[in-house]
Design an enzyme around this catalytic site. Structure first.
Site, PDB file in Angstrom:
ATOM      1  N   ASP A   1       0.849  -1.198   0.000  1.00 46.72           N
ATOM      2  CA  ASP A   1       0.000   0.000   0.000  1.00 46.72           C
ATOM      3  C   ASP A   1       0.882   1.245   0.000  1.00 46.72           C
ATOM      4  OD1 ASP A   1      -2.359  -1.436   0.129  1.00 46.72           O
ATOM      5  OD2 ASP A   1      -2.727  -1.052   2.248  1.00 46.72           O
TER       6      ASP A   1
ATOM      7  N   ARG B   1      -1.515  -0.852  -8.518  1.00 44.06           N
ATOM      8  CA  ARG B   1      -2.863  -0.394  -8.153  1.00 44.06           C
ATOM      9  C   ARG B   1      -2.844   1.129  -8.276  1.00 44.06           C
ATOM     10  NH1 ARG B   1      -3.925  -0.983  -2.164  1.00 44.06           N
ATOM     11  NH2 ARG B   1      -4.162  -3.185  -2.601  1.00 44.06           N
TER      12      ARG B   1
HETATM   13  C1  LIG Z   1      -8.983  -1.053  -3.281  1.00 44.49           C
HETATM   14  C2  LIG Z   1      -8.473   0.270  -2.805  1.00 44.49           C
HETATM   15  C3  LIG Z   1      -7.204   0.354  -2.278  1.00 44.49           C
HETATM   16  C4  LIG Z   1      -6.701   1.590  -1.856  1.00 44.49           C
HETATM   17  N1  LIG Z   1      -5.388   1.703  -1.453  1.00 44.49           N
HETATM   18  C5  LIG Z   1      -4.884   2.923  -1.158  1.00 44.49           C
HETATM   19  C6  LIG Z   1      -3.494   3.112  -0.858  1.00 44.49           C
HETATM   20  O1  LIG Z   1      -2.693   2.170  -0.840  1.00 44.49           O
HETATM   21  N2  LIG Z   1      -3.066   4.370  -0.588  1.00 44.49           N
HETATM   22  C7  LIG Z   1      -3.908   5.461  -0.622  1.00 44.49           C
HETATM   23  O2  LIG Z   1      -3.452   6.590  -0.402  1.00 44.49           O
HETATM   24  N3  LIG Z   1      -5.218   5.306  -0.893  1.00 44.49           N
HETATM   25  C8  LIG Z   1      -5.727   4.076  -1.156  1.00 44.49           C
HETATM   26  N4  LIG Z   1      -7.066   3.958  -1.463  1.00 44.49           N
HETATM   27  C9  LIG Z   1      -7.994   5.104  -1.232  1.00 44.49           C
HETATM   28  C10 LIG Z   1      -8.029   6.039  -2.423  1.00 44.49           C
HETATM   29  O3  LIG Z   1      -6.808   6.733  -2.520  1.00 44.49           O
HETATM   30  C11 LIG Z   1      -9.160   7.064  -2.299  1.00 44.49           C
HETATM   31  O4  LIG Z   1      -8.931   7.850  -1.163  1.00 44.49           O
HETATM   32  C12 LIG Z   1     -10.550   6.472  -2.199  1.00 44.49           C
HETATM   33  O5  LIG Z   1     -10.703   5.339  -3.010  1.00 44.49           O
HETATM   34  C13 LIG Z   1     -11.605   7.532  -2.601  1.00 44.49           C
HETATM   35  O6  LIG Z   1     -11.455   7.903  -3.935  1.00 44.49           O
HETATM   36  P1  LIG Z   1     -12.416   7.344  -5.100  1.00 44.49           P
HETATM   37  O7  LIG Z   1     -11.593   7.230  -6.333  1.00 44.49           O
HETATM   38  O8  LIG Z   1     -13.026   6.059  -4.650  1.00 44.49           O
HETATM   39  O9  LIG Z   1     -13.565   8.366  -5.321  1.00 44.49           O
HETATM   40  P2  LIG Z   1     -13.840   9.855  -4.713  1.00 44.49           P
HETATM   41  O10 LIG Z   1     -12.994  10.836  -5.427  1.00 44.49           O
HETATM   42  O11 LIG Z   1     -13.784   9.798  -3.211  1.00 44.49           O
HETATM   43  O12 LIG Z   1     -15.332  10.004  -5.125  1.00 44.49           O
HETATM   44  C14 LIG Z   1     -15.671  10.339  -6.464  1.00 44.49           C
HETATM   45  C15 LIG Z   1     -17.104  10.067  -6.704  1.00 44.49           C
HETATM   46  O13 LIG Z   1     -17.344   8.660  -6.636  1.00 44.49           O
HETATM   47  C16 LIG Z   1     -18.642   8.427  -6.145  1.00 44.49           C
HETATM   48  N5  LIG Z   1     -18.596   7.618  -4.916  1.00 44.49           N
HETATM   49  C17 LIG Z   1     -17.552   7.468  -4.079  1.00 44.49           C
HETATM   50  N6  LIG Z   1     -17.892   6.623  -3.074  1.00 44.49           N
HETATM   51  C18 LIG Z   1     -19.175   6.267  -3.304  1.00 44.49           C
HETATM   52  C19 LIG Z   1     -20.110   5.444  -2.620  1.00 44.49           C
HETATM   53  N7  LIG Z   1     -19.792   4.761  -1.524  1.00 44.49           N
HETATM   54  N8  LIG Z   1     -21.336   5.325  -3.127  1.00 44.49           N
HETATM   55  C20 LIG Z   1     -21.680   5.977  -4.241  1.00 44.49           C
HETATM   56  N9  LIG Z   1     -20.841   6.772  -4.935  1.00 44.49           N
HETATM   57  C21 LIG Z   1     -19.620   6.930  -4.464  1.00 44.49           C
HETATM   58  C22 LIG Z   1     -19.249   9.784  -5.864  1.00 44.49           C
HETATM   59  O14 LIG Z   1     -19.958  10.203  -6.997  1.00 44.49           O
HETATM   60  C23 LIG Z   1     -18.051  10.672  -5.670  1.00 44.49           C
HETATM   61  O15 LIG Z   1     -18.295  12.022  -5.928  1.00 44.49           O
HETATM   62  C24 LIG Z   1      -7.555   2.741  -1.914  1.00 44.49           C
HETATM   63  C25 LIG Z   1      -8.831   2.637  -2.464  1.00 44.49           C
HETATM   64  C26 LIG Z   1      -9.298   1.436  -2.917  1.00 44.49           C
HETATM   65  C27 LIG Z   1     -10.667   1.380  -3.526  1.00 44.49           C
END
Ligand SMILES: Cc1cc2nc3c(=O)[nH]c(=O)nc-3n(C[C@H](O)[C@H](O)[C@H](O)COP(=O)(O)OP(=O)(O)OC[C@H]3O[C@@H](n4cnc5c(N)ncnc54)[C@H](O)[C@@H]3O)c2cc1C
Length: 305
Positions: A132, A182
């Site tokens: 991560d 990732r």
């Molecule tokens: C599998 C995985 C591993 C990860 N590993 C890391 C890591 O190693 N390091 C790190 O810094 N971060 C990690 N992250 C977190 C990542 O960096 C983001 O902070 C997090 O995923 C939020 O960003 P997003 O792209 O999902 O969407 P966002 O930018 O948070 O949301 C964009 C849009 O997506 C939609 N949305 C988001 N959530 C929902 C929901 N629950 N229901 C409906 N619509 C929704 C909404 O329309 C929202 O406006 C990981 C995330 C995932 C999924």
């Protein structure tokens, strides 16, 4: 207002005192909602259930910024056991691990030894371990470790964060290793000196990096809950005739569960990131920072229990 809320929860996520209180409170209210359980054994039925629904998993033992060498060694030993159990129980699961949980903040040799024992076991069992990505001050050290391991081991991958200015160059540099990566937007509070402050720029960079990595022929895990990013990827792979075996979608356990199932039904590889363990506090705070609605239902459970 949104930025204020985000900063507030990201600030709370670093509180050692609140983390300690949360550990004692237990994680039962979050179990089965956003974490698999307080230990790996409790998470096995959750993994099986996800696998039975056509979803692959990557498990993460919660706990970061470890400052004791003994705890870091315990973490590594636990991770080794987890990999062996995944293999023995024939679970469709990989493992994710944070370098600060293995001693990154303590001593380079310690984290190197800990990760070596994990990757030896991973190689033997053919189970991918993803490193991560944590906050910016640990980014270079984490990438350096990844490069050291990638020349020796096949079953290792890492994460790049679209919010960092440096990531495009990192992806170019990493290309010579043909790594599985990732791609995420990034979850920590970073200054505008190192990260795009504007969400639109983060989204554009996410798309840019997904494109680059796919076109370089590398395995790409598109880790997002954002429909715009998901739909872009679907269109792009279709247009470029990129096979479904070269990429997967990843989402966090408990977030957009129906979308996860829908993507799997459409024939895409869908992997669920399933955290477990007692150190659920920092993880919960980062999820709250992203979108309070995401885990409001967890806190409703907390009040009831
Ligand atoms: C599998 C995985 C591993 C990860 N590993 C890391 C890591 O190693 N390091 C790190 O810094 N971060 C990690 N992250 C977190 C990542 O960096 C983001 O902070 C997090 O995923 C939020 O960003 P997003 O792209 O999902 O969407 P966002 O930018 O948070 O949301 C964009 C849009 O997506 C939609 N949305 C988001 N959530 C929902 C929901 N629950 N229901 C409906 N619509 C929704 C909404 O329309 C929202 O406006 C990981 C995330 C995932 C999924």
């Amino acid at each position: 207002m949104e930025a204020l809320t985000r900063n507030f929860f990201l600030y709370l996520s670093k509180s050692k005192m609140l983390n300690h209180i949360a550990q004692n409170r237990g994680g039962s209210f979050a179990t089965g909602k956003i974490i698999g359980g307080i230990d790996f054994k409790c998470s096995i039925p959750v993994i099986r259930d996800l696998n039975n629904k056509g979803l692959a998993v990557t498990v993460d033992h919660l706990g970061e910024f470890v400052d004791s060498a003994d705890v870091a060694r315990e973490r590594a030993a636990e991770c080794v056991e987890t990999i062996k159990t995944i293999s023995r129980e024939r679970l469709d699961s990989q493992v994710s691990v944070k370098m600060t949980s293995l001693g990154l903040d303590i001593d380079h040799e310690l984290v190197y030894q800990n990760m070596t024992s994990i990757l030896e076991t991973a190689e033997h069992n053919k189970i991918l371990v993803t490193i991560d990505m944590e906050d910016f001050p640990r980014c270079q050290a984490t990438l350096d470790l990844f490069k050291q391991f990638k020349v020796k081991y096949e079953y290792v991958s890492t994460v790049v964060q679209a919010y960092l200015y440096r990531t495009e160059q990192d992806v170019l540099d990493l290309n010579k290793f043909n790594p599985a990566l990732r791609i995420v937007k990034g979850a920590y509070k970073e200054s505008a000196d190192v990260a795009f402050p504007d969400k639109k720029d983060v989204d554009n960079n996410f798309i840019n990096i997904v494109k680059m990595h796919l076109l370089n022929g590398n395995y790409t895990a598109v880790a997002t809950h954002d429909d715009a990013m998901i739909n872009f990827t679907k269109e792009f792979v279709k247009e470029q005739q990129i096979p479904t075996s070269q990429f997967e979608f990843q989402m966090l356990y408990g977030m957009r569960s129906q979308t996860q199932l829908d993507l799997a039904k459409e024939g895409y590889k869908m992997r669920v990131y399933l955290p477990y363990g007692k150190d659920w506090y920092g993880y919960c705070m980062r999820r709250l920072a992203e979108r309070p609605a995401n885990i409001a239902f967890v806190f409703k459970g907390m009040v009831k229990s």
